[in-house]
Design a protein around this motif. Structure first.
Motif, mmCIF file in Angstrom:
data_model
loop_
_atom_site.group_PDB
_atom_site.id
_atom_site.type_symbol
_atom_site.label_atom_id
_atom_site.label_comp_id
_atom_site.label_asym_id
_atom_site.label_seq_id
_atom_site.Cartn_x
_atom_site.Cartn_y
_atom_site.Cartn_z
ATOM 1 N N GLY A 47 0.827 -1.208 0.000
ATOM 2 C CA GLY A 47 0.000 0.000 0.000
ATOM 3 C C GLY A 47 0.860 1.257 0.000
ATOM 4 O O GLY A 47 0.547 2.234 -0.695
ATOM 5 N N GLU A 48 1.953 1.226 0.757
ATOM 6 C CA GLU A 48 2.868 2.369 0.774
ATOM 7 C C GLU A 48 3.553 2.536 -0.582
ATOM 8 O O GLU A 48 3.776 3.667 -1.034
ATOM 9 C CB GLU A 48 3.885 2.221 1.897
ATOM 10 C CG GLU A 48 3.250 2.366 3.277
ATOM 11 C CD GLU A 48 4.228 2.213 4.421
ATOM 12 O OE1 GLU A 48 5.457 2.256 4.189
ATOM 13 O OE2 GLU A 48 3.773 2.039 5.567
ATOM 14 N N LEU A 49 3.839 1.427 -1.249
ATOM 15 C CA LEU A 49 4.396 1.496 -2.602
ATOM 16 C C LEU A 49 3.376 2.112 -3.561
ATOM 17 O O LEU A 49 3.707 2.989 -4.356
ATOM 18 C CB LEU A 49 4.810 0.101 -3.065
ATOM 19 C CG LEU A 49 5.273 -0.037 -4.513
ATOM 20 C CD1 LEU A 49 6.497 0.822 -4.787
ATOM 21 C CD2 LEU A 49 5.557 -1.507 -4.818
ATOM 22 N N LEU A 50 2.150 1.668 -3.467
ATOM 23 C CA LEU A 50 1.089 2.192 -4.320
ATOM 24 C C LEU A 50 0.902 3.693 -4.120
ATOM 25 O O LEU A 50 0.664 4.444 -5.075
ATOM 26 C CB LEU A 50 -0.213 1.441 -4.029
ATOM 27 C CG LEU A 50 -1.418 1.750 -4.897
ATOM 28 C CD1 LEU A 50 -1.109 1.528 -6.372
ATOM 29 C CD2 LEU A 50 -2.588 0.883 -4.465
ATOM 30 N N GLU A 51 1.062 4.123 -2.887
ATOM 31 C CA GLU A 51 0.934 5.540 -2.555
ATOM 32 C C GLU A 51 1.926 6.402 -3.344
ATOM 33 O O GLU A 51 1.632 7.547 -3.677
ATOM 34 C CB GLU A 51 1.177 5.705 -1.054
ATOM 35 C CG GLU A 51 0.531 6.890 -0.425
ATOM 36 C CD GLU A 51 0.696 6.846 1.093
ATOM 37 O OE1 GLU A 51 -0.097 7.513 1.757
ATOM 38 O OE2 GLU A 51 1.620 6.162 1.598
ATOM 39 N N ARG A 52 3.088 5.837 -3.652
ATOM 40 C CA ARG A 52 4.105 6.571 -4.409
ATOM 41 C C ARG A 52 3.612 6.909 -5.827
ATOM 42 O O ARG A 52 4.146 7.803 -6.470
ATOM 43 C CB ARG A 52 5.409 5.757 -4.515
ATOM 44 C CG ARG A 52 6.015 5.344 -3.189
ATOM 45 C CD ARG A 52 6.569 6.461 -2.351
ATOM 46 N NE ARG A 52 7.398 7.331 -3.157
ATOM 47 C CZ ARG A 52 7.405 8.653 -3.042
ATOM 48 N NH1 ARG A 52 6.663 9.259 -2.166
ATOM 49 N NH2 ARG A 52 8.185 9.370 -3.811
ATOM 50 N N THR A 70 10.652 5.277 -3.860
ATOM 51 C CA THR A 70 9.906 4.155 -4.431
ATOM 52 C C THR A 70 10.708 2.863 -4.305
ATOM 53 O O THR A 70 10.159 1.814 -3.938
ATOM 54 C CB THR A 70 9.549 4.447 -5.896
ATOM 55 O OG1 THR A 70 8.741 5.628 -5.942
ATOM 56 C CG2 THR A 70 8.788 3.294 -6.531
ATOM 57 N N ALA A 71 12.005 2.946 -4.586
ATOM 58 C CA ALA A 71 12.869 1.769 -4.445
ATOM 59 C C ALA A 71 12.867 1.269 -3.005
ATOM 60 O O ALA A 71 12.856 0.050 -2.761
ATOM 61 C CB ALA A 71 14.284 2.106 -4.902
ATOM 62 N N ALA A 72 12.866 2.179 -2.033
ATOM 63 C CA ALA A 72 12.840 1.785 -0.620
ATOM 64 C C ALA A 72 11.538 1.060 -0.285
ATOM 65 O O ALA A 72 11.546 0.075 0.467
ATOM 66 C CB ALA A 72 13.025 3.008 0.274
ATOM 67 N N GLU A 73 10.424 1.527 -0.826
ATOM 68 C CA GLU A 73 9.146 0.841 -0.579
ATOM 69 C C GLU A 73 9.136 -0.535 -1.242
ATOM 70 O O GLU A 73 8.616 -1.509 -0.675
ATOM 71 C CB GLU A 73 7.967 1.687 -1.084
ATOM 72 C CG GLU A 73 7.765 2.989 -0.335
ATOM 73 C CD GLU A 73 7.523 2.846 1.150
ATOM 74 O OE1 GLU A 73 7.191 1.754 1.639
ATOM 75 O OE2 GLU A 73 7.679 3.862 1.858
#
Length: 110
Positions: A47-52, A70-73
């Motif tokens: 979900g945090e990745l999608l937020e990006r 984004t890479a960190a997520e």
């Protein structure tokens, strides 16, 4: 019989997993990292990745700080998947190779 690519991928994942398990165990987090909690963490991090990508044009390039975040997520999702695979005894590299093979059979090239 696994090809060289498969063996290399499995070795890389094994090294990452070993380092993650050492990190986890040094902090005594194993008990809290149940399969349920790890699966939930995968979903939360996804979900945090999608937020990006929320509110970004679909074809917009990503660079600089946005790409690094984004890479960190993506890494967070990957890390929790590795921990979950370890807890469940799943060879994640083998599962991915098997899934690719299934998909190749399901959707042959045009």
């Amino acid at each position: 019989m696994p090809c060289k690519e498969e063996e290399a991928a499995a070795g890389e994942l094994a090294g990452l997993t070993e380092r993650l398990l050492r990190f986890r165990d040094e902090r005594e987090w194993r008990e809290a990292q149940t399969p349920k909690n790890l699966a939930m963490s995968v979903a939360i991090e996804a979900g945090e990745l999608l937020e990006r990508f929320q509110w970004r044009p679909g074809d917009a390039d990503m660079e600089g700080e946005a790409l690094a975040e984004t890479a960190a997520e993506m890494a967070d999702v990957f890390i929790y998947l590795l921990l979950l695979a370890d807890r469940l005894g799943v060879d994640l590299a083998r599962a991915a190779w098997d899934k690719i093979e299934i998909n190749e059979g399901r959707w042959p090239p045009n």
